[in-house]
Design a protein around this motif. Sequence first.
Motif, PDB file in Angstrom:
ATOM      1  N   ILE A  34      86.660  43.344  17.484  1.00 28.32           N
ATOM      2  CA  ILE A  34      86.717  42.414  18.785  1.00 28.32           C
ATOM      3  C   ILE A  34      85.481  41.549  18.943  1.00 28.32           C
ATOM      4  N   ALA A  35      85.602  40.178  18.742  1.00 26.19           N
ATOM      5  CA  ALA A  35      84.448  39.160  19.089  1.00 26.19           C
ATOM      6  C   ALA A  35      83.452  39.473  18.114  1.00 26.19           C
ATOM      7  N   ASP A  36      83.411  40.198  17.419  1.00 28.59           N
ATOM      8  CA  ASP A  36      82.186  40.289  16.271  1.00 28.59           C
ATOM      9  C   ASP A  36      82.331  39.756  14.982  1.00 28.59           C
ATOM     10  N   PRO A  37      81.783  38.743  14.702  1.00 31.25           N
ATOM     11  CA  PRO A  37      81.916  38.150  13.301  1.00 31.25           C
ATOM     12  C   PRO A  37      81.217  38.803  12.187  1.00 31.25           C
ATOM     13  N   ASP A  38      80.197  39.705  12.826  1.00 30.75           N
ATOM     14  CA  ASP A  38      79.061  40.009  11.601  1.00 30.75           C
ATOM     15  C   ASP A  38      79.336  41.463  11.385  1.00 30.75           C
ATOM     16  N   ILE A  39      80.461  42.085  12.000  1.00 38.92           N
ATOM     17  CA  ILE A  39      80.601  43.590  11.483  1.00 38.92           C
ATOM     18  C   ILE A  39      81.341  43.628  10.329  1.00 38.92           C
ATOM     19  N   THR A  40      80.976  44.424   9.382  1.00 39.17           N
ATOM     20  CA  THR A  40      81.578  44.895   8.044  1.00 39.17           C
ATOM     21  C   THR A  40      81.559  46.298   8.053  1.00 39.17           C
ATOM     22  N   PHE A  41      82.491  46.729   6.970  1.00 31.38           N
ATOM     23  CA  PHE A  41      82.741  48.288   7.061  1.00 31.38           C
ATOM     24  C   PHE A  41      82.609  48.562   5.554  1.00 31.38           C
TER      25      PHE A  41
END
Length: 399
Positions: A34-41
């Motif tokens: 949510i609202a986080d374009p930087d997160i990756t998994f």
Amino acid sequence: MMYKKYNPAALMSNPEANLNRPYQQCGVSIMDTIADPDITFDEKGISNYYYEYLEAEKSDTKRGEEGENLQRFWAERIKSRPGKNGYNCILGLSGGADSTYLAFLAKKLGLNPLLVHFDYGWNSEIATKNVENAVKATGFDLYTVVMDWTEFKNLQRSYFKASVLDLDVPADHMIFGALYKTALKFNLKFVLSGNNVWTEHTLPKSWNYNKFDLVNLKNIHRKFENTPLKHLPALGLWQHAYYQLVRNIEKVPLLNWQEYNRDEVIEIITRELGWKDYGGKHQESVFTRFYQGYILPEKFLIDKRKAHLSTLVFGGQMTKEKATEIMKEPPYDPKMIQQDFEFVAKKLGFSVEEFHKVLNLPNVKHEFYGTDERQRETYYNIMRSIKPLTKAYKKLFRK
């Protein structure tokens, strides 16, 4: 109050809120899409923030005897270079847990810091009392920098009208500007820093903006309020370079060099310094409490508690289950949110209706108003060209 309600459950199924990706939460923490374009998994569903925390903990922190030795080494170095009036360093005291514990630690290490408090008109009553108690318990001198309220208010009004994300830039920019300016005034070479990996490392880049982009700050103010800013301690790229490279003022992150457990720290400062808890991080300022607890989630869909609590989870200070339970509660008391809404509007000179209108403006990226990117390119080119000279200078004149 505002046009939409921050509802995490509804946002999970909202493609726009998840930047057109399926909702996903980190397997270790409560960071999510949510609202986080930087997160990756990774393939295990663990986010990049977990690995970044581990890397920072490995490279920037010290524990046990190694940390104690590093603290003692820097304490002796600081004591060997006193400034005016017998002070040997600067310590910014907000009344929050980190800066209060830092004052306690400075006392323990035998340092004599000049405590600097930045009064920009938004202190809560508890914060004022916590600062008083810390000064009384440590016996350190307090130097209060009082902002020109009219100038600062107009700058904050500009940021609201610009409808940019990081409304804490004016305060953060001026706080550090005031610290460096005071260090210079008292001929001090060291600034004790309360920033630390243990409780603060995780923060998506898109959730804040460069606090020291003076070009952006001036452009925003010129476009909206365009009133004089003659008395505020600005700290742009060139001022930073002057303080750090010419005047050789160094930041010392003492808190990174010991085990730093938030619950234990709160127990210590409560017992030893009479500190009172605010109920949340950065709530010593009424403005920051309202900004992080209401504006960020409602206007930008950002709940900073996710980052704060995830940092504690990464460091083993809290379980994911406990963090999840905390997130089920509102950021702070809804009745207080309503009071803060009216208080902040009135203090900034907006009617409630006007405040509704500025908060409902479309969001605008900071970069839209121009940045100091060109200045930074020039700076880095200069630094690359003089690097051999600065290395030679350090070798000849510094120990």
